[in-house]
Design a protein around this motif. Sequence first.
Motif, PDB file in Angstrom:
ATOM      1  N   PHE A   9       0.827  -1.206   0.000  1.00 43.38           N
ATOM      2  CA  PHE A   9       0.000   0.000   0.000  1.00 43.38           C
ATOM      3  C   PHE A   9       0.860   1.255   0.000  1.00 43.38           C
ATOM      4  O   PHE A   9       0.520   2.262  -0.610  1.00 43.38           O
ATOM      5  N   GLN A  10       1.994   1.195   0.672  1.00 49.57           N
ATOM      6  CA  GLN A  10       2.852   2.363   0.808  1.00 49.57           C
ATOM      7  C   GLN A  10       3.830   2.529  -0.364  1.00 49.57           C
ATOM      8  O   GLN A  10       4.547   3.505  -0.418  1.00 49.57           O
ATOM      9  N   LYS A  11       3.843   1.591  -1.258  1.00 53.26           N
ATOM     10  CA  LYS A  11       4.742   1.693  -2.405  1.00 53.26           C
ATOM     11  C   LYS A  11       4.366   2.916  -3.247  1.00 53.26           C
ATOM     12  O   LYS A  11       3.200   3.103  -3.591  1.00 53.26           O
ATOM     13  N   PRO A  12       5.313   3.801  -3.584  1.00 53.66           N
ATOM     14  CA  PRO A  12       4.989   5.013  -4.331  1.00 53.66           C
ATOM     15  C   PRO A  12       4.334   4.694  -5.675  1.00 53.66           C
ATOM     16  O   PRO A  12       4.718   3.751  -6.364  1.00 53.66           O
ATOM     17  N   LYS A  13       3.334   5.490  -6.014  1.00 55.61           N
ATOM     18  CA  LYS A  13       2.678   5.356  -7.309  1.00 55.61           C
ATOM     19  C   LYS A  13       2.817   6.677  -8.045  1.00 55.61           C
ATOM     20  O   LYS A  13       2.592   7.743  -7.481  1.00 55.61           O
ATOM     21  N   LYS A  14       3.158   6.597  -9.300  1.00 48.79           N
ATOM     22  CA  LYS A  14       3.441   7.789 -10.087  1.00 48.79           C
ATOM     23  C   LYS A  14       2.256   8.190 -10.963  1.00 48.79           C
ATOM     24  O   LYS A  14       1.416   7.360 -11.310  1.00 48.79           O
ATOM     25  N   GLY A  15       2.237   9.480 -11.328  1.00 45.69           N
ATOM     26  CA  GLY A  15       1.213   9.991 -12.217  1.00 45.69           C
ATOM     27  C   GLY A  15       1.709  11.225 -12.942  1.00 45.69           C
ATOM     28  O   GLY A  15       2.776  11.771 -12.617  1.00 45.69           O
ATOM     29  N   ILE A  16       0.956  11.654 -13.928  1.00 45.04           N
ATOM     30  CA  ILE A  16       1.333  12.811 -14.751  1.00 45.04           C
ATOM     31  C   ILE A  16       0.219  13.852 -14.698  1.00 45.04           C
ATOM     32  O   ILE A  16      -0.963  13.515 -14.845  1.00 45.04           O
ATOM     33  N   LEU A  17       0.599  15.108 -14.501  1.00 44.30           N
ATOM     34  CA  LEU A  17      -0.354  16.215 -14.548  1.00 44.30           C
ATOM     35  C   LEU A  17       0.083  17.184 -15.642  1.00 44.30           C
ATOM     36  O   LEU A  17       1.161  17.776 -15.571  1.00 44.30           O
ATOM     37  N   LEU A  18      -0.741  17.318 -16.670  1.00 42.24           N
ATOM     38  CA  LEU A  18      -0.479  18.267 -17.754  1.00 42.24           C
ATOM     39  C   LEU A  18      -1.139  19.591 -17.401  1.00 42.24           C
ATOM     40  O   LEU A  18      -2.338  19.639 -17.098  1.00 42.24           O
ATOM     41  N   VAL A  19      -0.382  20.678 -17.432  1.00 41.74           N
ATOM     42  CA  VAL A  19      -0.915  21.973 -17.022  1.00 41.74           C
ATOM     43  C   VAL A  19      -0.842  22.971 -18.165  1.00 41.74           C
ATOM     44  O   VAL A  19       0.211  23.178 -18.769  1.00 41.74           O
ATOM     45  N   ASN A  20      -1.979  23.591 -18.447  1.00 45.11           N
ATOM     46  CA  ASN A  20      -2.050  24.635 -19.469  1.00 45.11           C
ATOM     47  C   ASN A  20      -2.576  25.910 -18.825  1.00 45.11           C
ATOM     48  O   ASN A  20      -2.815  25.955 -17.616  1.00 45.11           O
ATOM     49  N   LEU A  21      -2.776  26.930 -19.622  1.00 46.59           N
ATOM     50  CA  LEU A  21      -3.154  28.248 -19.109  1.00 46.59           C
ATOM     51  C   LEU A  21      -4.524  28.258 -18.449  1.00 46.59           C
ATOM     52  O   LEU A  21      -4.686  28.673 -17.308  1.00 46.59           O
ATOM     53  N   GLY A  22      -5.538  27.824 -19.166  1.00 48.45           N
ATOM     54  CA  GLY A  22      -6.896  27.862 -18.657  1.00 48.45           C
ATOM     55  C   GLY A  22      -7.806  28.673 -19.564  1.00 48.45           C
ATOM     56  O   GLY A  22      -7.372  29.268 -20.551  1.00 48.45           O
TER      57      GLY A  22
END
Length: 352
Positions: A9-22
């Motif tokens: 459960f504590q094993k790190p999990k990765k993800g991606i966040l794409l950020v633009n202006l809005g």
Amino acid sequence: MQTNNTAEFQKPKKGILLVNLGSPKSTNVEDVKEYLDEFLMDEKVIDYRWMFRALLIRGIILRKRPAKSAEAYRTVWTDEGSPLIVITEKIKEKLQKIVDVPVEIGMRYAEPSIKTGIEKLVAQGVTEIVLFPLYPQYAMSTTETVVEKAEEVRKEHFPGIRINYVQPFYNRENYISCLAESIREKLPAQFDALQFSYHGVPERHIFKTDPTNTCNLNDCCSRDSNPSHTFCYRHQCYKTTELVLEKLNIPREKAIVTFQSRLGNDKWIEPYTDETLENLPAKGIKNLAIVCPAFVSDCLETLEEIAMEGKEEFLHAGGEQFHYIPCLNDEDRWIQVVKNLCEEKLNEFYLV
């Protein structure tokens, strides 16, 4: 057994966040006003003291500009919504198909916000995020404000997560090749000049981000190496142009670099796109191709300001052919570049 489950459960999990202006949530004047208030009140965009910034924006600009901006947004709005949001969603969807970690999007202004994007990743068990500001060149009003906002959100709401940031990629080989090929496919067979129109920034922004305090907005941008280049938006725009021209085998004298979208009466970096478009026909440039490499996704500034308004300015001044070259948007080759740049940062988590 309990110990093994806890470790898993504590094993790190990765993800991606794409950020633009809005973008505003609709073309309603009140929604546009709300968006502009958040955008323009950012001290990295209008870098005056809070009181003067508030008087200028809320006392003057927001009295008239929202109605005008709402009208402009209506000219580019689609059945699906804001072009910027729709395209960023498509990038996310395509990227998700070729990576094995969760992908979400966040906007610096309005919704879906950076906080919303992180919340969605955390809900999927993510503890290590690669955040990708979708701006090729560094500027305090783009990359810098995204990173500062993300860190503010992380410290206040998600202190247990780690964020690794994709750096500006204005000179990365894979990005340059991708951009050059995209332009090559869309260039007309004959053209008098290729104009690179980048979003403008006030001159003082260039000086504020210069760690050497030596920038003179002239020769330092063209030097092969200078410590200020890491944070110099103007240099990075010219470098992107230079590298793309090399790929396209187009001589420098056939290219034009300009800066668009200035606001207010302050001195912004020159030359200005609108003035250039009005002057080119008199110089014999009647067949023009134009691209906007400060953006990876088409939006109000490309679709309305350049493809519509810029075209009208150029033709009214005597131009004959105006070819707007779309942004990379959700082209498959661009998605591959996004994947590669994100994976570099994903792999760095293992090295810490």
